[in-house]
Design a protein around this motif. Sequence first.
Motif, PDB file in Angstrom:
ATOM      1  N   HIS A  47       0.859  -1.178   0.000  1.00 49.46           N
ATOM      2  CA  HIS A  47       0.000   0.000   0.000  1.00 49.46           C
ATOM      3  C   HIS A  47       0.900   1.233   0.000  1.00 49.46           C
ATOM      4  O   HIS A  47       1.663   1.454   0.944  1.00 49.46           O
ATOM      5  N   VAL A  48       0.818   2.003  -1.060  1.00 50.63           N
ATOM      6  CA  VAL A  48       1.738   3.117  -1.279  1.00 50.63           C
ATOM      7  C   VAL A  48       1.079   4.434  -0.885  1.00 50.63           C
ATOM      8  O   VAL A  48      -0.086   4.691  -1.210  1.00 50.63           O
ATOM      9  N   ILE A  49       1.832   5.281  -0.193  1.00 55.15           N
ATOM     10  CA  ILE A  49       1.407   6.639   0.135  1.00 55.15           C
ATOM     11  C   ILE A  49       2.264   7.602  -0.673  1.00 55.15           C
ATOM     12  O   ILE A  49       3.494   7.486  -0.674  1.00 55.15           O
ATOM     13  N   GLU A  50       1.621   8.538  -1.345  1.00 56.38           N
ATOM     14  CA  GLU A  50       2.323   9.574  -2.100  1.00 56.38           C
ATOM     15  C   GLU A  50       1.891  10.934  -1.562  1.00 56.38           C
ATOM     16  O   GLU A  50       0.693  11.201  -1.440  1.00 56.38           O
ATOM     17  N   VAL A  51       2.847  11.783  -1.263  1.00 59.86           N
ATOM     18  CA  VAL A  51       2.560  13.137  -0.778  1.00 59.86           C
ATOM     19  C   VAL A  51       2.951  14.145  -1.857  1.00 59.86           C
ATOM     20  O   VAL A  51       4.041  14.072  -2.414  1.00 59.86           O
ATOM     21  N   LEU A  63       0.374   3.674 -10.282  1.00 61.15           N
ATOM     22  CA  LEU A  63      -0.797   2.882 -10.654  1.00 61.15           C
ATOM     23  C   LEU A  63      -0.471   1.838 -11.711  1.00 61.15           C
ATOM     24  O   LEU A  63      -1.150   0.805 -11.806  1.00 61.15           O
ATOM     25  N   ALA A  64       0.575   2.092 -12.498  1.00 59.64           N
ATOM     26  CA  ALA A  64       0.999   1.125 -13.513  1.00 59.64           C
ATOM     27  C   ALA A  64       1.816  -0.011 -12.907  1.00 59.64           C
ATOM     28  O   ALA A  64       2.100  -1.000 -13.583  1.00 59.64           O
ATOM     29  N   SER A  65       2.185   0.143 -11.624  1.00 65.38           N
ATOM     30  CA  SER A  65       2.951  -0.898 -10.935  1.00 65.38           C
ATOM     31  C   SER A  65       1.991  -1.941 -10.351  1.00 65.38           C
ATOM     32  O   SER A  65       0.782  -1.869 -10.545  1.00 65.38           O
ATOM     33  N   ALA A  66       2.560  -2.893  -9.600  1.00 71.72           N
ATOM     34  CA  ALA A  66       1.750  -3.943  -8.979  1.00 71.72           C
ATOM     35  C   ALA A  66       1.248  -3.559  -7.591  1.00 71.72           C
ATOM     36  O   ALA A  66       0.742  -4.415  -6.857  1.00 71.72           O
ATOM     37  N   ALA A  67       1.354  -2.274  -7.222  1.00 73.77           N
ATOM     38  CA  ALA A  67       0.913  -1.831  -5.895  1.00 73.77           C
ATOM     39  C   ALA A  67      -0.545  -2.190  -5.650  1.00 73.77           C
ATOM     40  O   ALA A  67      -1.390  -2.067  -6.539  1.00 73.77           O
ATOM     41  N   ALA A  68      -0.844  -2.620  -4.430  1.00 72.69           N
ATOM     42  CA  ALA A  68      -2.224  -2.980  -4.093  1.00 72.69           C
ATOM     43  C   ALA A  68      -3.113  -1.743  -4.070  1.00 72.69           C
ATOM     44  O   ALA A  68      -4.289  -1.806  -4.437  1.00 72.69           O
ATOM     45  N   SER A  69      -2.557  -0.598  -3.603  1.00 74.10           N
ATOM     46  CA  SER A  69      -3.314   0.646  -3.577  1.00 74.10           C
ATOM     47  C   SER A  69      -2.350   1.820  -3.558  1.00 74.10           C
ATOM     48  O   SER A  69      -1.182   1.672  -3.189  1.00 74.10           O
ATOM     49  N   VAL A  70      -2.847   2.980  -3.958  1.00 72.93           N
ATOM     50  CA  VAL A  70      -2.080   4.226  -3.911  1.00 72.93           C
ATOM     51  C   VAL A  70      -2.951   5.265  -3.218  1.00 72.93           C
ATOM     52  O   VAL A  70      -4.084   5.526  -3.647  1.00 72.93           O
ATOM     53  N   PRO A 113       1.520  -4.098   4.426  1.00 73.97           N
ATOM     54  CA  PRO A 113       2.802  -3.415   4.361  1.00 73.97           C
ATOM     55  C   PRO A 113       2.718  -2.084   3.597  1.00 73.97           C
ATOM     56  O   PRO A 113       2.064  -2.013   2.559  1.00 73.97           O
ATOM     57  N   ARG A 114       3.395  -1.047   4.139  1.00 72.26           N
ATOM     58  CA  ARG A 114       3.320   0.305   3.582  1.00 72.26           C
ATOM     59  C   ARG A 114       4.642   0.721   2.953  1.00 72.26           C
ATOM     60  O   ARG A 114       5.706   0.420   3.484  1.00 72.26           O
ATOM     61  N   ARG A 115       4.538   1.467   1.875  1.00 71.06           N
ATOM     62  CA  ARG A 115       5.690   2.138   1.275  1.00 71.06           C
ATOM     63  C   ARG A 115       5.333   3.604   1.073  1.00 71.06           C
ATOM     64  O   ARG A 115       4.188   3.930   0.740  1.00 71.06           O
ATOM     65  N   MET A 116       6.293   4.467   1.254  1.00 71.53           N
ATOM     66  CA  MET A 116       6.130   5.892   0.961  1.00 71.53           C
ATOM     67  C   MET A 116       6.956   6.200  -0.289  1.00 71.53           C
ATOM     68  O   MET A 116       8.163   5.916  -0.323  1.00 71.53           O
ATOM     69  N   ILE A 117       6.317   6.751  -1.305  1.00 74.25           N
ATOM     70  CA  ILE A 117       7.010   7.091  -2.556  1.00 74.25           C
ATOM     71  C   ILE A 117       6.505   8.463  -2.979  1.00 74.25           C
ATOM     72  O   ILE A 117       5.304   8.633  -3.220  1.00 74.25           O
ATOM     73  N   ALA A 118       7.405   9.456  -3.061  1.00 77.02           N
ATOM     74  CA  ALA A 118       6.916  10.808  -3.319  1.00 77.02           C
ATOM     75  C   ALA A 118       8.001  11.726  -3.850  1.00 77.02           C
ATOM     76  O   ALA A 118       9.174  11.600  -3.490  1.00 77.02           O
ATOM     77  N   ASN A 119       7.571  12.653  -4.698  1.00 78.31           N
ATOM     78  CA  ASN A 119       8.364  13.820  -5.079  1.00 78.31           C
ATOM     79  C   ASN A 119       7.887  14.930  -4.156  1.00 78.31           C
ATOM     80  O   ASN A 119       6.885  15.578  -4.410  1.00 78.31           O
ATOM     81  N   PHE A 139       6.908   1.672   8.171  1.00 80.00           N
ATOM     82  CA  PHE A 139       7.142   1.609   6.723  1.00 80.00           C
ATOM     83  C   PHE A 139       8.180   0.550   6.364  1.00 80.00           C
ATOM     84  O   PHE A 139       9.188   0.393   7.051  1.00 80.00           O
ATOM     85  N   GLU A 140       7.923  -0.148   5.274  1.00 79.33           N
ATOM     86  CA  GLU A 140       8.928  -1.069   4.735  1.00 79.33           C
ATOM     87  C   GLU A 140      10.079  -0.291   4.106  1.00 79.33           C
ATOM     88  O   GLU A 140      11.241  -0.645   4.261  1.00 79.33           O
ATOM     89  N   ARG A 141       9.728   0.761   3.367  1.00 83.62           N
ATOM     90  CA  ARG A 141      10.725   1.565   2.672  1.00 83.62           C
ATOM     91  C   ARG A 141      10.110   2.912   2.323  1.00 83.62           C
ATOM     92  O   ARG A 141       8.895   3.011   2.109  1.00 83.62           O
ATOM     93  N   LEU A 142      10.959   3.947   2.267  1.00 89.49           N
ATOM     94  CA  LEU A 142      10.548   5.266   1.808  1.00 89.49           C
ATOM     95  C   LEU A 142      11.457   5.654   0.653  1.00 89.49           C
ATOM     96  O   LEU A 142      12.691   5.599   0.777  1.00 89.49           O
ATOM     97  N   THR A 143      10.866   6.015  -0.479  1.00 84.67           N
ATOM     98  CA  THR A 143      11.623   6.432  -1.657  1.00 84.67           C
ATOM     99  C   THR A 143      11.185   7.855  -1.960  1.00 84.67           C
ATOM    100  O   THR A 143      10.069   8.083  -2.441  1.00 84.67           O
TER     101      THR A 143
END
Length: 273
Positions: A47-51, A63-70, A113-119, A139-143
């Motif tokens: 489950h990805v969080i984008e800020v 959304l084009a990735s295999a993420a369960a949700s954004v 499991p959570r991931r943070m991915i953001a510009n 968080f599993e990872r923050l990018t």
Amino acid sequence: MADLPPLRDVIARHGLAARHSLGQHFLLDANLTDRIVRHAGNLAGRHVIEVGPGPGGLTRSLLASAAASVTAIELDRRAIGALGELAAATGPRLRVIEADAMALDTASLVASPRRMIANLPYNIAAPLLIRWLRQAAAFERLTLMFQQEVADRICAAPGTAAYGRLSVLTQWTCEARVVMRLPPEAFTPPPKVSSAVVSLTPHTIQPDAGLVAAMESLTAAAFGQRRKMLRGSLRTLGGEALLARAGIAPERRAETLSVVEFDRLVGLTAATH
């Protein structure tokens, strides 16, 4: 995804000219946003969080990735309309929240499991990071994308000009490395500085909330006056007596201490309170 309108059309239709007051610099090149997502690793079931998604360039790649949700958190009302269109076109995997990320308990928004991915918006990137480090275990990872100067501070080694409070707080809780650098012209509008993507992987064992608060206070005092010897900058926390117990020479300065030495110091300060 192939049927979505060009991002520049979305920006024009919603009057989404980037605002300096919001720290906005949009990344519209899908090749670059796809690369950022690849650096985030396998997102299957995550489950990805984008800020700060803005018009949704990175959101499209997520959304084009295999993420369960954004889950996209956006403060700018103009962008909410653009993201709403994207959600309507792509289905329930995208959730849009109109809010100030600084006021949210971000990790509570999605399941593990959570991931943070953001510009990240440049003007609040460092405060946001410090806020998230307090709950790094969630968080599993923050990018995350930062101005290059901030990315260099995050990953800096002791004894270097960039090493400081942000370096210690980050490296104490996470493994940090720069995985991608981008020139100003990659963005619309181009910022005055280069940018970099940092990958943060939280350590398996995380400090409790009390120890995190103690480390924030310790590093604020230690780096508050960089030219000061630690015997002076840490006077209110125990000064020479504290340093002696930690086996650290009192004439040293904060920027020479390793993260391990800061960990030793904070353990002693926490034990006395």
